[in-house]
Design an enzyme around this catalytic site. Structure first.
Site, PDB file in Angstrom:
ATOM      1  CG  ASP A   1      45.936  20.354  32.508  1.00  0.00           C
ATOM      2  OD1 ASP A   1      46.391  20.031  33.733  1.00  0.00           O
ATOM      3  OD2 ASP A   1      46.079  21.647  32.124  1.00  0.00           O
TER       4      ASP A   1
ATOM      5  CB  CYS B   1      44.384  44.736  49.844  1.00  0.00           C
ATOM      6  SG  CYS B   1      45.749  46.061  49.688  1.00  0.00           S
ATOM      7  CE1 TYR B   2      40.478  50.139  44.270  1.00  0.00           C
ATOM      8  CE2 TYR B   2      38.824  48.261  44.155  1.00  0.00           C
ATOM      9  CZ  TYR B   2      39.410  49.335  43.776  1.00  0.00           C
ATOM     10  OH  TYR B   2      38.361  50.164  42.641  1.00  0.00           O
TER      11      TYR B   2
ATOM     12  N   GLY C   1      43.670  45.091  44.676  1.00  0.00           N
ATOM     13  CA  GLY C   1      43.719  45.643  43.432  1.00  0.00           C
ATOM     14  C   GLY C   1      44.518  46.783  43.479  1.00  0.00           C
TER      15      GLY C   1
ATOM     16  CE  LYS D   1      49.239  21.965  35.276  1.00  0.00           C
ATOM     17  NZ  LYS D   1      48.983  21.668  33.687  1.00  0.00           N
TER      18      LYS D   1
ATOM     19  CG  HIS E   1      47.558  41.266  50.368  1.00  0.00           C
ATOM     20  ND1 HIS E   1      46.553  41.272  49.280  1.00  0.00           N
ATOM     21  CD2 HIS E   1      48.078  42.337  50.359  1.00  0.00           C
ATOM     22  CE1 HIS E   1      46.528  42.304  48.918  1.00  0.00           C
ATOM     23  NE2 HIS E   1      47.537  42.913  49.238  1.00  0.00           N
TER      24      HIS E   1
ATOM     25  CD  GLU F   1      45.526  37.773  49.427  1.00  0.00           C
ATOM     26  OE1 GLU F   1      44.973  37.766  50.817  1.00  0.00           O
ATOM     27  OE2 GLU F   1      45.545  38.533  48.636  1.00  0.00           O
TER      28      GLU F   1
END
Ligand code: XMP
Length: 510
Positions: A225, A80-81, A53, A366, A167, A169
């Site tokens: 979608d 992180c945060y 964050g 998605k 991070h 990710e």
């Protein structure tokens, strides 16, 4: 099914964390930090990840999680945060760092028993922080550090609490996937039980239960979608699904017929095609204001759809292609990173539509929907198509929409897309299209002076449409597009190339 909760403290990477967890085969959900602990308990997660964050934990108004998260009895990973918050809540100390770290850093791995299992002595990681943990909370020890950050990885294996300052990710952290996998499989002891094949069967089963012997209606928009929604419902109820595809007259060259062919012949969907191609010109032909155009088109779609729904009476269920980012963005309690879409929901039915909704994609991102589309037999070109706005070519004509302008912009758009495909750059672009301006300019063709319209060519690259860069196309490609438009599209004598990025521009002109 296993489940990980990702608590969202506002990082731009929160959705990425949830997606990476799913890629590893574990179902994940994003929850706001304000979620009551009882609800979290009821959700029975097998692990919790605290996201990054933008704030400092000691700042006024900084988002906090309930300290009770540490009493759930499940492993917790702070990123992180999230790491700093964990340290802060568990009686450690966090302070502004004298040396901010942003970008690549080298992580020295000091312990490989837990989170960093299988990593080398030095690993490339991605950092983005101003604060660091100065004093470890009791029970923790450091298992990784960088030049500027002593507590880059901290672990308390007894209680199964872990924190990383970098991070894992993002792709720039080379072994990030391994770190997340260690958390999920070594530490939380999960097995990967989330995959798209089992998803279809599970959803189809649920839909069968909900719908019983009833009938379902589904509006197809021409996008991925709504098609995947229809295919899953078809799997569940077969021909008791009726799809409606409306030609609003604002589609691309050949789009309506091409899609109808795929829906009916290739995918065997029960589709009613509705020709409403004259309606927009009649209802909103003189309108210039883009928001008014959008409202008129949205309104017409609803009217047409409701009329068809009546004609195919008896359907109590309406299938919609709502996906997980839509759910997060319209949740009553939102996490700080949710972005609200304003003008992009053309075709939303009024609340009083009276149908029971069937939304099989509510849990999916998605890229998961795209994977499903391929599995369910949609064409590759269809799945990889560029986004096309709901209001279609109406927002690609600056000023009032009339038949002549529609013809021009449709023909020019077709040339742009064909040339982009022929040059092999289609898949590198987010969008490629033509815009017609309400401006005339002087030109000369043969010996004749002309006074005709201007077409803008817009080519952009983007990851999510939120920001975009104009694409520096090779001059040969631009020349081919320009020559073809001027030669082949009657009424156009000038082509210009848009070199504006977003921000400050938007992708569309309207
Ligand atoms: P902008 O123009 O805001 O667009 O930079 C961002 C992305 O959204 C698409 N877009 C729309 N999609 N209905 C849609 O379904 C709309 O009214 C609409 N307006 C913009 C745009 O094509 C781009 O991909």
């Amino acid at each position: 099914m296993n489940k990980i909760l990702v608590i969202d403290f506002g990082s731009q990477y929160t959705q990425l964390i949830a997606r990476k967890v799913r890629e590893l085969g574990v179902y994940s959900e994003i929850w706001p930090p304000t979620a009551p602990i009882e609800k979290i308990r009821e959700a029975r997660p097998q692990g919790v990840i605290l996201s990054g964050g933008p704030q400092s934990v000691y700042e006024e108004g900084a988002p906090a999680a309930s300290p009770e998260i540490f009493n759930l009895g499940v492993p917790v990973l702070g990123i992180c945060y999230g790491l700093q918050l964990m340290a802060h809540l568990l009686s450690g100390e966090v302070a502004p760092s004298t040396r901010r770290e942003y970008g690549f850093a080298s992580l020295r791995v000091l312990g490989r028993r837990g989170l960093l299992s299988g990593l080398k002595d030095m690993e490339q990681v991605w950092m983005s922080h101003g604060d660091t943990v100065e004093k470890l909370p009791p029970g923790f020890h450091v298992t990784g550090r960088t030049r500027n950050t002593r507590a880059a990885v901290i672990e308390d294996p007894k209680r199964d609490f872990y924190g990383v300052q970098f991070h894992p990710e993002v792709v720039h952290t080379k072994e990030g996937r391994k770190v997340l996998a260690n958390f999920l499989f070594r530490i939380a002891g999960l097995i990967p039980d989330w995959d798209m094949g089992s998803f279809v069967e599970r959803k189809a089963g649920e839909i069968r239960k909900t719908v019983g012997r009833g009938r379902v209606l589904c509006g197809l928009s021409g996008g991925v979608d709504s098609l995947v929604t229809a295919l899953i419902v078809q799997r569940a109820v077969g021909k008791r699904l009726t799809c409606v595809f409306v030609d609003n007259g604002l589609l691309r060259q050949g789009q309506y017929d091409g899609l109808m062919e795929m829906f009916r012949t290739k995918l065997d969907l029960n589709v009613v095609g509705v020709d409403a191609s004259e309606d927009f010109i009649t209802a909103g032909g003189g309108v210039s204001d883009p928001e008014k155009k959008r409202k008129i088109i949205g309104g017409l779609f609803i009217k047409t759809f409701q009329r068809e729904a009546k004609r195919h009476g008896g359907a109590k269920f309406l299938a919609q292609g709502t996906i997980y980012p839509d759910v997060i963005e319209s949740a009553p309690v939102q996490g700080p990173s949710a972005v609200i879409k304003s003008h992009h929901n053309v075709g939303g039915l009024p609340k009083s539509h009276g149908f029971t909704l069937v939304e099989p994609l509510r849990e999916l991102f998605k890229d998961e929907v795209r994977a499903l589309a391929a599995e369910l037999g949609a064409d590759r070109a269809f799945i990889a198509q560029h986004p096309f706005p709901g209001p279609g070519l109406a927002v690609r004509i600056v000023g009032p929409v009339d038949r002549e302008s529609l013809g021009i912009v449709r023909a020019a758009d077709d040339i742009v897309v064909r040339e982009i495909r022929a040059a092999g750059v289609y898949d590198r672009l987010w969008q490629a299209f033509a815009v017609l301006l309400p401006v005339r300019s002087v030109g000369v063709m043969g010996d004749q002076r002309t006074y005709q319209r201007v077409v803008v060519v817009r080519l952009v690259q983007s990851v999510d449409g939120m920001t975009a860069n104009w694409f520096p196309a090779p001059s040969g490609l631009l020349a081919r597009i320009s020559t073809r438009i001027v030669n082949e599209v009657a009424g156009v004598n000038r082509v210009v190339f848009d070199i504006t990025s977003k921000p400050p521009g938007t992708i569309e002109w309207e």
